[in-house]
Structures are given as C-alpha cells and as structure tokens.
Scaffold this motif. Structure first.
Motif, PDB file in Angstrom:
ATOM      1  N   SER A  28     135.125   3.226  11.932  1.00 11.75           N
ATOM      2  CA  SER A  28     134.303   2.049  11.685  1.00 11.75           C
ATOM      3  C   SER A  28     133.990   1.323  12.992  1.00 11.75           C
ATOM      4  N   VAL A  29     132.905   0.576  12.988  1.00 15.33           N
ATOM      5  CA  VAL A  29     132.542  -0.241  14.134  1.00 15.33           C
ATOM      6  C   VAL A  29     133.636  -1.283  14.384  1.00 15.33           C
ATOM      7  N   LYS A  30     134.015  -1.480  15.628  1.00 18.19           N
ATOM      8  CA  LYS A  30     135.010  -2.494  15.954  1.00 18.19           C
ATOM      9  C   LYS A  30     134.363  -3.877  15.889  1.00 18.19           C
ATOM     10  N   THR A  31     135.120  -4.841  15.415  1.00 14.86           N
ATOM     11  CA  THR A  31     134.592  -6.190  15.239  1.00 14.86           C
ATOM     12  C   THR A  31     135.594  -7.220  15.749  1.00 14.86           C
ATOM     13  N   VAL A  32     135.141  -8.463  15.839  1.00 13.72           N
ATOM     14  CA  VAL A  32     136.019  -9.584  16.165  1.00 13.72           C
ATOM     15  C   VAL A  32     135.476 -10.820  15.441  1.00 13.72           C
ATOM     16  N   LEU A  33     136.380 -11.652  14.964  1.00 14.72           N
ATOM     17  CA  LEU A  33     135.986 -12.918  14.356  1.00 14.72           C
ATOM     18  C   LEU A  33     136.059 -13.987  15.444  1.00 14.72           C
ATOM     19  N   TYR A  34     134.912 -14.520  15.821  1.00 17.56           N
ATOM     20  CA  TYR A  34     134.846 -15.506  16.911  1.00 17.56           C
ATOM     21  C   TYR A  34     133.906 -16.623  16.491  1.00 17.56           C
ATOM     22  N   GLY A  35     134.367 -17.853  16.626  1.00 19.08           N
ATOM     23  CA  GLY A  35     133.570 -18.966  16.143  1.00 19.08           C
ATOM     24  C   GLY A  35     133.345 -18.904  14.649  1.00 19.08           C
ATOM     25  N   LEU A 213     125.813   0.986   6.951  1.00 16.83           N
ATOM     26  CA  LEU A 213     126.218   2.345   6.601  1.00 16.83           C
ATOM     27  C   LEU A 213     124.999   3.254   6.622  1.00 16.83           C
ATOM     28  N   ASP A 214     125.126   4.348   7.326  1.00 17.56           N
ATOM     29  CA  ASP A 214     124.055   5.339   7.393  1.00 17.56           C
ATOM     30  C   ASP A 214     124.460   6.538   6.539  1.00 17.56           C
ATOM     31  N   TYR A 215     123.750   6.752   5.457  1.00 19.82           N
ATOM     32  CA  TYR A 215     123.995   7.892   4.567  1.00 19.82           C
ATOM     33  C   TYR A 215     123.199   9.083   5.077  1.00 19.82           C
ATOM     34  N   PHE A 216     123.855  10.233   5.173  1.00 21.01           N
ATOM     35  CA  PHE A 216     123.156  11.407   5.700  1.00 21.01           C
ATOM     36  C   PHE A 216     123.526  12.651   4.903  1.00 21.01           C
ATOM     37  N   THR A 217     122.646  13.638   4.983  1.00 21.04           N
ATOM     38  CA  THR A 217     122.899  14.948   4.366  1.00 21.04           C
ATOM     39  C   THR A 217     122.578  16.038   5.364  1.00 21.04           C
ATOM     40  N   ALA A 218     123.149  17.209   5.115  1.00 18.21           N
ATOM     41  CA  ALA A 218     122.857  18.386   5.935  1.00 18.21           C
ATOM     42  C   ALA A 218     122.393  19.509   5.008  1.00 18.21           C
ATOM     43  N   ALA A 233     124.041  20.801   1.688  1.00 17.64           N
ATOM     44  CA  ALA A 233     125.298  21.514   1.863  1.00 17.64           C
ATOM     45  C   ALA A 233     126.418  20.557   2.235  1.00 17.64           C
ATOM     46  N   HIS A 234     126.045  19.372   2.717  1.00 19.03           N
ATOM     47  CA  HIS A 234     127.048  18.388   3.099  1.00 19.03           C
ATOM     48  C   HIS A 234     126.443  16.995   2.987  1.00 19.03           C
ATOM     49  N   MET A 235     127.239  16.061   2.527  1.00 17.39           N
ATOM     50  CA  MET A 235     126.814  14.664   2.463  1.00 17.39           C
ATOM     51  C   MET A 235     127.907  13.797   3.072  1.00 17.39           C
ATOM     52  N   GLY A 236     127.489  12.685   3.656  1.00 14.95           N
ATOM     53  CA  GLY A 236     128.475  11.775   4.224  1.00 14.95           C
ATOM     54  C   GLY A 236     127.824  10.462   4.625  1.00 14.95           C
ATOM     55  N   HIS A 237     128.632   9.606   5.220  1.00 15.24           N
ATOM     56  CA  HIS A 237     128.084   8.354   5.737  1.00 15.24           C
ATOM     57  C   HIS A 237     128.840   7.983   7.006  1.00 15.24           C
TER      58      HIS A 237
END
Length: 397
Positions: A28-35, A213-218, A233-237
């Motif tokens: 997952s994308v790294k985040t921070v809670l600031y302000g 979230l980016d949903y993709f297939t192959a 043949a493959h699905m993911g995000h």
C-alpha cells in the motif's frame, strides 16, 4: 567576520503523477497523518537510496551493503583461478572475521549440507565496492594460512577466522564519498562507524491526499486466439496516489569536511557537494517505474546556506494547501513555502542566513524571502557551493 557556513538546507516542491514511489509491507501507499489530514508519504530511506544510486552513477564511487561479503570474496578469488574449495574457505574466514555469523544450509536432494561460501554475517557490511578486491588481495597474502585452516561449518570445525582480524578490519573501515555523506553503522568493527553528514526528511504531500485502487487484468494471448472465449487469465489491484510533495534535506558541512579529511585527504568538499545536490534534486525512487514512469522535475528548488542551524519548512504545510483557482497544488505550495520562509527569517533574523537562492523550470518571479533566482539547476548549485567556499575561507581568515 563572516560567519562560518554550517548547514546547507535543500527545499524542494515536486509534483508526482499517478505512482507508488514507496510501498509498505502490504504493497500500500505509505501515508502520514499531519495537521489532522492524511498525506501521501515517501520515506527518507526510499528517497535517500535513490539519491545514493544517482550519486554513485555520477561519481563512480560505488558501495556495497551486504551480509554476503564472504561470498563476494569467494567469487573474486574463483575468478582469479583459485580452486573452488579454497576460495569458499577464504570467503568463509573473511565473513567470520567480521563478528557473529551464521551458515546457510544448501539442500542437495534430501541431504542438507553446510557449505563455506554460504557463511553470512549477522550484521550488514557497508563498504566501498573496491573492498571486495582488497579483501581478496588480503586472502592472497595469507593463502598458506588458509590452505592449512579448517572449513567453517554450522557445527563449527573452525569457530573463528584463521585470518588476522586487524587486517580485515582495516579494509572494512575504508570508505568513499558515499559513506562520508550518508554515514555507516558497523558496531562489529572498531572505529568503522561514520556519522552521516546528510539528514533527509520523509517527503509528504503539501495537501490532503488519499490512495486510489487500480484494478487490472491480464489476457492470455494463446487462449484468446485458440478458443472462442473471453475473460482474463489474471486479475488484481494495486494502490497508487498522486500529489505535490515537499522534500527536505540538510547537509552538515562541518561533519562532511571532517569525514572527507579522514578518508585520504584528497577529496574536494565542493565537488562532493555539487554531485550530491545534483543527485538529490533529480533522483526519483524507482518503485513501479515500468507501470507509472513518474520521472517529473521539481516545481521549485530552494537552497539556503546557514551559519546557525538547519531549518525545515515542513510546518508551512501543517495546514494543507488548497488547490489554486484553476486547480493544481504546485503554485499554492510554493506560496506557502515563501510565506513560511519570510516568517522564519523574521523570527530567527538573517545574520546567520549566509546565502539563499532558487530555481524553477516554470516560475520566474518569487518573493525575496527565497533569495534570488538562478538560471537553471547548474547555476543554482554553483552559487550555493561557491558561497560555502567563500564563507569558510572568510571565517578562517
């Protein structure tokens, strides 16, 4: 008398499109809670490594961070024509010289056999890449000792290295400009530690940001050709984000000068600074580069040479900036940075602010609080580094 230059602060505003420059353990994308607002974050380690790789490319001063220094020596000796068994023994004894170690087991069928070239150090060794050749040379000098020595195995036919530790330690203490800049922690070897001259902050978006979230297939090319079927043949995000980041780093000029003086006395602090400033400004972490190509240029680069202490402008974004009238966070972020720079100058005074300047591929006019505009990155770096030289010489006069 002109104050001595002690720190060189680097402030960068940079917009990054749809990307994931730095992932956590769940991808997952790294985040921070600031302000009280969620921001996208890129860790200092991530951007520092990208900078180190770019610095090495520019200078040719490559380094090696590994637990497999023994295996590297084994390969070097094997390339020199040493018998494989002896090369493995030499590499194992080199690794054992570092300190605590373990022996990996190699599976051959149902039998697990410990092999010397899989002796690995418990601690990560961080040395100039040339140290592998130097350690191999050291093994050459003690070849007779190694020929008479026992192998090091998990059960411990030999529990310690047969090589004189002082000689191995001397090589492990060697360093180059990369280590002088970024430092080194190696408690297992006396006097091998180096306090880094560079401090890098975690980059964060100047505004509230969330992940998408980016949903993709192959598609299976053969299935779609041979059969009258549809589907994937493959699905993911995968998780991505976009935003305008504030990046900050500072260089302890006294620490850098001290580190360089302890190398070989020939390193030029101004050349090292020039190469580092170039590398840090232009480097971008390479995570998911093939699917996002996030190779943007900074929106603003601002350097400040200080004689008192480093000053981060991160607090300028504690209240997240709002997009401009026509959208975009770049210009509002620069405005917030300039306002905070003016406030910091009013609060601290400007007697210790020895130089400041900025450049941008787009902006032509900014408040005086950021100094004068330089025509391009090379000119900006030349001005800052040149002033570091002038300030140092004046104070010593």
């Amino acid at each position: 008398m002109t104050a001595r230059a002690r720190f060189l602060d680097i402030h960068i505003i940079q917009s990054v499109p749809f990307a994931n420059l730095n992932r956590d353990d769940t991808n997952s994308v790294k985040t921070v809670l600031y302000g009280a607002k969620l921001r996208t974050r890129v860790s200092s380690q991530s951007w520092k490594r990208a900078t180190r790789v770019e610095f090495e490319r520019i200078t040719g001063n490559s380094t090696l961070r590994t637990r497999r220094i023994g295996e590297a020596v084994t390969r070097e000796l094997a390339d020199r024509g040493w018998p494989r068994e002896l090369a493995e023994r030499a590499g194992a004894h080199i690794a054992a010289s570092v300190g605590k170690f373990e022996v990996e087991e190699k599976t051959e069928g149902k039998t697990r056999t410990a092999v010397p070239n899989h002796v690995i150090t418990n601690a990560m060794v961080y040395v100039p890449r040339a140290a592998v050749r130097e350690l191999a040379d050291y093994a050459e000098e003690h070849r007779q000792t190694l020929e008479a020595a026992k192998d090091i195995t998990k059960k411990g036919e030999a529990k310690a290295s047969a090589l004189p530790k002082a000689g191995v330690d001397a090589i492990l203490r060697s360093r180059n400009d990369v280590i002088n800049l970024f430092g080194r922690m190696l408690a297992e070897v006396d006097r091998a530690g180096v306090d880094g001259a560079v401090q890098v902050a975690h980059a964060m978006t100047t505004h509230e940001a969330d992940a998408d979230l980016d949903y993709f297939t192959a598609v299976d090319d053969l299935t779609s050709t041979w059969q009258d079927t549809t589907g994937s043949a493959h699905m993911g995000h995968a998780e991505f984000s976009a935003g305008t980041f504030y990046r900050y780093a500072t260089i302890d000029l006294e620490e850098l000068t001290h580190n360089l003086a302890g190398t070989d006395g020939t390193a030029d602090v101004h050349e090292v600074l020039t190469n580092f400033l170039t590398a840090f400004t232009l480097a971008v972490p390479q995570a998911k580069k093939n699917s996002t190509a996030p190779h943007t240029l900074p929106h603003l680069v601002h350097f400040a040479v200080r004689g008192d202490r480093p000053v981060s402008f991160a607090a300028a974004f504690e209240e997240p900036v709002r997009p401009g009238a026509h959208g975009g966070h770049g210009t509002p972020a620069v405005d917030a940075l300039a306002q905070y720079a003016a406030a910091a100058g009013s609060f601290l005074g400007t007697s210790h602010l020895l130089h400041q300047s900025w450049t941008s591929p787009e902006l032509k006019d900014l408040p005086d609080a950021l100094g004068r505009r330089a025509d391009g990155l090379d000119a900006l770096i030349t001005k800052a580094v040149g002033h570091v030289r002038t300030a140092g010489q004046d104070s010593a006069a």
